[in-house]
Design a protein around this motif. Structure first.
Motif, mmCIF file in Angstrom:
data_model
loop_
_atom_site.group_PDB
_atom_site.id
_atom_site.type_symbol
_atom_site.label_atom_id
_atom_site.label_comp_id
_atom_site.label_asym_id
_atom_site.label_seq_id
_atom_site.Cartn_x
_atom_site.Cartn_y
_atom_site.Cartn_z
ATOM 1 N N LEU A 330 0.827 -1.208 0.000
ATOM 2 C CA LEU A 330 0.000 0.000 0.000
ATOM 3 C C LEU A 330 0.862 1.258 0.000
ATOM 4 O O LEU A 330 0.557 2.236 -0.697
ATOM 5 N N ARG A 333 2.477 1.680 -3.475
ATOM 6 C CA ARG A 333 1.476 2.100 -4.463
ATOM 7 C C ARG A 333 1.117 3.566 -4.272
ATOM 8 O O ARG A 333 0.966 4.305 -5.245
ATOM 9 N N ARG A 334 0.960 3.991 -3.037
ATOM 10 C CA ARG A 334 0.646 5.388 -2.773
ATOM 11 C C ARG A 334 1.813 6.292 -3.200
ATOM 12 O O ARG A 334 1.603 7.369 -3.780
ATOM 13 N N GLN A 337 1.749 6.612 -6.965
ATOM 14 C CA GLN A 337 0.695 7.525 -7.426
ATOM 15 C C GLN A 337 1.101 8.977 -7.213
ATOM 16 O O GLN A 337 0.844 9.830 -8.045
ATOM 17 N N ASN A 338 1.753 9.261 -6.101
ATOM 18 C CA ASN A 338 2.201 10.627 -5.840
ATOM 19 C C ASN A 338 3.277 11.072 -6.823
ATOM 20 O O ASN A 338 3.320 12.223 -7.268
#
Length: 342
Positions: A330, A333-334, A337-338
């Motif tokens: 997680l 993935r975050r 995305q950032n």
């Protein structure tokens, strides 16, 4: 660039599988054997020649560690492959083999066999059969709900799983607290240390066959990510494909649970980890998940042997390690995305 990463992933996972298999054969509670000792045992078995290895060491390797190692490879591959398929079918990264209630149903079947005092092979058969019955109940119940199957099936699975857990609680309440209850509780926490060769033979071919069939269908699993109308226009019968994949995945989970009990997190964490590293193309994620699942269970089993002289239920370790891996996925993935500005 992506193709190169996938090829590198295959190479690393194959090498890691070889190393963990060797470690599993040499490391144990009794004593650690050298690689040469294991090689002599295998050579003695194949050629019949008398070698310097002791009969005790040979019995440990051939009767305990080889079945245990092969069990970890097969069961880890089965659970992670099924988990990856469920996530593709339902288009939900949180889907796992428990989503259809297979584990709960198999636990009920095994618990009934334990309190009735039937043989271990019959307990295995009851666990497998109840897993399949549970899936049939889930699929029939899903017809009551309106909407897409990928939504109604998980909801039905949660309901039936809760029902099966209630039955399991009743069985525990009725079980003899001195003789039957400990066996039920320990079985539901997962264990491969007591799997013998006959049990392994009974699930080896179904697991291998269903895994190979799903691997041949891995390209088609991508059709679940598009609208059904698009799949139909391409000549794909998405309903039959969904049913086939659910049945094959359920057989994998049923076979695994019937001999090893409930081993949690593998079907959830491993596909999630592979998708984080290699993307969501099931043509790559399914075989990579199959390899990684075997390695994860091998690794957890080895850790369990070394940290305690007694056998620690595998679900305890897979839960602890799996939670860390899941949060790591997680986080990355975050972060990804950032970085892309999403």
């Amino acid at each position: 660039m992506h193709e190169r990463r996938v090829k590198l992933g295959y190479c690393i996972l194959f090498l890691l599988l070889i190393l963990l298999t060797a470690a599993s054969l040499t490391i144990g509670n009794y004593n650690d054997l050298s690689g040469n000792d294991v090689f002599q045992v295998l050579l003695r078995r194949l050629t019949g020649k008398k070698l310097t290895i002791s009969n005790t060491a040979a019995a440990i390797v051939w009767n305990i560690r080889i079945p245990r190692t092969v069990s970890a490879i097969l069961i880890g591959a089965a659970l992670s492959t099924a988990g990856c398929c469920y996530q593709e079918i339902f288009q939900n990264d949180l889907a796992s083999p428990d989503i259809l209630g297979v584990s709960s149903g198999a636990c009920v079947g095994a618990a009934l066999g334990i309190i009735l005092g039937v043989s271990s092979s019959t307990i295995q058969l009851w666990a497998f059969s109840m897993g399949l019955v549970t899936v049939a109940m889930v699929y029939l119940l899903s017809g009551v709900f309106r909407g897409e199957k990928r939504v109604s099936l998980p909801i039905s699975g949660i309901l039936i799983s809760g029902f099966m857990n209630s039955i399991l609680g009743l069985i525990k309440y009725l079980a003899n607290p001195e003789t039957q209850l400990p066996s039920i509780v320990y079985w539901t926490m997962g264990d491969i240390s007591t799997i013998h060769t006959e049990q392994l033979k009974s699930v080896m071919f179904p697991i291998a066959g269903c895994t190979l069939l799903l691997l041949t269908l891995r390209w088609r699993l991508n059709y679940f990510s598009v609208a059904e109308t698009v799949s139909v226009s391409m000549g794909i019968d998405i309903i039959k494909l969904r049913i086939l994949c659910i049945v094959l995945s359920t057989i994998l989970v049923g076979c695994a649970v019937s001999v090893a009990g409930t081993i949690s997190w593998i079907g959830l964490v491993i596909p999630h980890l592979i998708k984080t590293l290699f993307g969501k193309n099931s043509a790559y994620t399914l075989p990579l998940s199959c390899l990684a699942g075997s390695e994860f269970l091998l690794f957890v089993d080895i850790i369990g042997r070394k940290i305690s002289t007694s056998e620690i239920p595998l679900s305890i370790l897979t839960g602890m390690i799996g939670l860390v891996v899941f949060f790591g996925c997680l986080f990355f993935r975050r972060a990804g995305q950032n970085d892309t500005g999403v």
